[in-house]
Design a protein around this motif. Sequence first.
Motif, PDB file in Angstrom:
ATOM      1  N   ALA A  43      30.313  10.423  27.494  1.00 34.14           N
ATOM      2  CA  ALA A  43      29.066  10.776  28.173  1.00 34.14           C
ATOM      3  C   ALA A  43      27.962   9.795  27.772  1.00 34.14           C
ATOM      4  O   ALA A  43      27.158   9.373  28.610  1.00 34.14           O
ATOM      5  CB  ALA A  43      28.659  12.204  27.828  1.00 34.14           C
ATOM      6  N   HIS A  44      27.936   9.407  26.502  1.00 36.50           N
ATOM      7  CA  HIS A  44      26.941   8.434  26.036  1.00 36.50           C
ATOM      8  C   HIS A  44      27.161   7.076  26.712  1.00 36.50           C
ATOM      9  O   HIS A  44      26.207   6.436  27.147  1.00 36.50           O
ATOM     10  CB  HIS A  44      27.031   8.278  24.519  1.00 36.50           C
ATOM     11  CG  HIS A  44      26.112   7.257  23.964  1.00 36.50           C
ATOM     12  ND1 HIS A  44      24.749   7.446  23.893  1.00 36.50           N
ATOM     13  CD2 HIS A  44      26.341   6.010  23.485  1.00 36.50           C
ATOM     14  CE1 HIS A  44      24.193   6.365  23.381  1.00 36.50           C
ATOM     15  NE2 HIS A  44      25.138   5.486  23.132  1.00 36.50           N
ATOM     16  N   LEU A  45      28.405   6.666  26.822  1.00 33.56           N
ATOM     17  CA  LEU A  45      28.706   5.397  27.498  1.00 33.56           C
ATOM     18  C   LEU A  45      28.284   5.444  28.959  1.00 33.56           C
ATOM     19  O   LEU A  45      27.777   4.461  29.505  1.00 33.56           O
ATOM     20  CB  LEU A  45      30.198   5.080  27.391  1.00 33.56           C
ATOM     21  CG  LEU A  45      30.678   4.612  26.033  1.00 33.56           C
ATOM     22  CD1 LEU A  45      32.198   4.487  26.027  1.00 33.56           C
ATOM     23  CD2 LEU A  45      30.046   3.297  25.657  1.00 33.56           C
ATOM     24  N   ARG A  46      28.477   6.588  29.601  1.00 34.60           N
ATOM     25  CA  ARG A  46      28.067   6.737  31.001  1.00 34.60           C
ATOM     26  C   ARG A  46      26.547   6.589  31.120  1.00 34.60           C
ATOM     27  O   ARG A  46      26.049   5.912  32.024  1.00 34.60           O
ATOM     28  CB  ARG A  46      28.505   8.094  31.540  1.00 34.60           C
ATOM     29  CG  ARG A  46      28.140   8.314  32.996  1.00 34.60           C
ATOM     30  CD  ARG A  46      28.614   9.652  33.536  1.00 34.60           C
ATOM     31  NE  ARG A  46      30.058   9.786  33.433  1.00 34.60           N
ATOM     32  CZ  ARG A  46      30.671  10.717  32.707  1.00 34.60           C
ATOM     33  NH1 ARG A  46      29.976  11.601  32.028  1.00 34.60           N
ATOM     34  NH2 ARG A  46      31.976  10.779  32.669  1.00 34.60           N
ATOM     35  N   GLN A  47      25.806   7.213  30.191  1.00 43.85           N
ATOM     36  CA  GLN A  47      24.345   7.094  30.208  1.00 43.85           C
ATOM     37  C   GLN A  47      23.922   5.645  29.995  1.00 43.85           C
ATOM     38  O   GLN A  47      22.988   5.163  30.651  1.00 43.85           O
ATOM     39  CB  GLN A  47      23.723   7.970  29.125  1.00 43.85           C
ATOM     40  CG  GLN A  47      23.782   9.445  29.434  1.00 43.85           C
ATOM     41  CD  GLN A  47      23.256  10.286  28.283  1.00 43.85           C
ATOM     42  OE1 GLN A  47      23.223   9.842  27.135  1.00 43.85           O
ATOM     43  NE2 GLN A  47      22.849  11.506  28.585  1.00 43.85           N
ATOM     44  N   LYS A  50      24.554   3.715  33.252  1.00 42.44           N
ATOM     45  CA  LYS A  50      23.551   4.028  34.270  1.00 42.44           C
ATOM     46  C   LYS A  50      22.209   3.396  33.924  1.00 42.44           C
ATOM     47  O   LYS A  50      21.508   2.907  34.815  1.00 42.44           O
ATOM     48  CB  LYS A  50      23.407   5.538  34.421  1.00 42.44           C
ATOM     49  CG  LYS A  50      24.589   6.177  35.129  1.00 42.44           C
ATOM     50  CD  LYS A  50      24.370   7.657  35.320  1.00 42.44           C
ATOM     51  CE  LYS A  50      25.530   8.275  36.095  1.00 42.44           C
ATOM     52  NZ  LYS A  50      25.300   9.703  36.331  1.00 42.44           N
ATOM     53  N   ALA A  51      21.858   3.397  32.642  1.00 45.32           N
ATOM     54  CA  ALA A  51      20.602   2.768  32.226  1.00 45.32           C
ATOM     55  C   ALA A  51      20.640   1.270  32.496  1.00 45.32           C
ATOM     56  O   ALA A  51      19.659   0.691  32.969  1.00 45.32           O
ATOM     57  CB  ALA A  51      20.338   3.035  30.745  1.00 45.32           C
ATOM     58  N   ALA A  52      21.765   0.639  32.210  1.00 41.21           N
ATOM     59  CA  ALA A  52      21.892  -0.796  32.456  1.00 41.21           C
ATOM     60  C   ALA A  52      21.796  -1.098  33.952  1.00 41.21           C
ATOM     61  O   ALA A  52      21.189  -2.095  34.359  1.00 41.21           O
ATOM     62  CB  ALA A  52      23.219  -1.311  31.901  1.00 41.21           C
ATOM     63  N   GLU A  53      22.379  -0.233  34.782  1.00 36.07           N
ATOM     64  CA  GLU A  53      22.275  -0.427  36.226  1.00 36.07           C
ATOM     65  C   GLU A  53      20.821  -0.296  36.678  1.00 36.07           C
ATOM     66  O   GLU A  53      20.364  -1.062  37.533  1.00 36.07           O
ATOM     67  CB  GLU A  53      23.153   0.591  36.953  1.00 36.07           C
ATOM     68  CG  GLU A  53      24.639   0.334  36.815  1.00 36.07           C
ATOM     69  CD  GLU A  53      25.496   1.446  37.398  1.00 36.07           C
ATOM     70  OE1 GLU A  53      24.944   2.490  37.826  1.00 36.07           O
ATOM     71  OE2 GLU A  53      26.724   1.285  37.399  1.00 36.07           O
TER      72      GLU A  53
END
Length: 87
Positions: A43-47, A50-53
Motif C-alpha cells: 500500500a505504501h509503494l502504491r502511494q 501515485k505521488a510520483a505520477e
Amino acid sequence: MRYLTEQQAEEQARKTAHQAVEEVLEKLGVDVANVREMQKDLAHLRQQRKAAEQVGVWTRRILLGIFITSVCATLWAGFLSGLKGSN
C-alpha cells in the motif's frame, strides 16, 4: 500403486502450490508469517507511485504554464514596442 480420487488430487495440488508460493515469497524476502506487513508495504509503494505520477503531471502543467506565459509576455512586449515605435 494407490490411485487418488479427484478430491485428493486437488487437495495435494493445492498444498503443493501453497508450498511453492511460500518458497518463492521467502526467497524474495517476504515474511510469509506476517502477511499484514507485506500488505502495508505494498500500500505504501502504491502511494509512492501515485505521488510520483502526480509530480509528473504537475511538472508538465507548470512547464506548460511557463511556456504560455513567456509567449504572451513576448507578444505583449512586441505589441508595446510597436506602439512606441509608431509615435
